[in-house]
Write an enzyme that holds these catalytic residues in place. Structure first.
Site, PDB file in Angstrom:
ATOM      1  CB  CYS A  96      94.661 -14.195  55.501  1.00 22.85           C
ATOM      2  SG  CYS A  96      93.914 -12.571  55.678  1.00 22.85           S
ATOM      3  CD  GLU A 139      95.089  -8.898  49.836  1.00 20.14           C
ATOM      4  OE1 GLU A 139      94.430  -8.269  50.681  1.00 20.14           O
ATOM      5  OE2 GLU A 139      95.885  -9.807  50.142  1.00 20.14           O
ATOM      6  CG  HIS A 142      90.848  -8.924  52.855  1.00 19.27           C
ATOM      7  ND1 HIS A 142      90.529  -9.338  54.126  1.00 19.27           N
ATOM      8  CD2 HIS A 142      91.992  -9.575  52.538  1.00 19.27           C
ATOM      9  CE1 HIS A 142      91.437 -10.203  54.559  1.00 19.27           C
ATOM     10  NE2 HIS A 142      92.345 -10.369  53.608  1.00 19.27           N
TER      11      HIS A 142
HETATM   12 ZN    ZN Z   1      93.965 -11.632  53.652  1.00 25.28          ZN
END
Ligand code: ZN
Length: 188
Positions: A96, A139, A142
């Site tokens: 990441c 993602e 996130h």
């Molecule tokens: Zn990430």
């Protein structure tokens, strides 16, 4: 176009849920362009908006740098919802841009279906598997305020503890612009 500093683990915005995009105005278009530039500069294959300090529910993905995926087109995913997760799960190593130099095997569903908006806010339904399913799930997390290090075993967390503290304190060498420690702890 501009390179934006990437937020790092410990920055509070990475723990926040993103807000839906209701209109793709000029600022949103600029943000998306800057996200692609920032991601490519850091050799990333996916980036969520909170990784550049925005609370918008936007993801950019470009897996064309991966062997065998040269033909895949860059993707902008707005307001995503995962509507199907396969029972079959697989372990794949993840990294990441907000947690530089840390990599770990993470278990996630092998296949997913995602419903999202494109840049015209048109609804798209996409079935994804393999690496694309993996990047989208990383993602997507996130945007829920979840990092891959939240999903690994306690044993692995212990192993990474010292390295994560170093990242939070900006005591490692970064290969791309990152946020300053003080800005993101104090203001967000
Ligand atoms: Zn990430």
């Amino acid at each position: 176009m501009a390179l934006l500093p990437i937020t790092l683990i410990g920055d509070k915005i990475l723990k926040r849920k993103a807000n839906p995009v209701k209109e793709v105005d000029i600022k949103t278009v600029e943000l998306i362009r800057d996200m692609f530039e920032t991601m490519r500069n850091a050799n990333g294959i996916g980036l969520a908006a909170n990784q550049v300090g925005s609370d918008k529910a936007i993801i950019v993905i470009d897996i064309s740098v991966i062997d065998g995926h040269e033909d895949s087109k860059p993707m902008v995913i707005i307001n995503p919802k995962i509507t199907y997760r396969s029972e079959k799960k697989v372990f794949i190593e993840e990294g990441c841009l907000s947690i530089p130099d840390i990599r770990a095997e993470v278990e996630r569903p092998a296949e997913i279906t995602i419903v999202y908006h494109d840049t015209d806010l048109k609804e798209i339904t996409l079935d994804a598997k393999d690496i694309l399913a993996r990047v989208i799930q990383h993602e997507y997390d996130h945007l829920q305020g979840i990092l891959f290090t939240d999903l690994i075993s306690d044993e692995m967390k212990k192993k990474f503890k010292k390295d994560l503290i170093k990242i939070k304190q900006r005591k490692v060498e970064f290969q791309y612009p990152v946020t300053s420690h003080i800005d993101y702890q104090m203001q967000l």
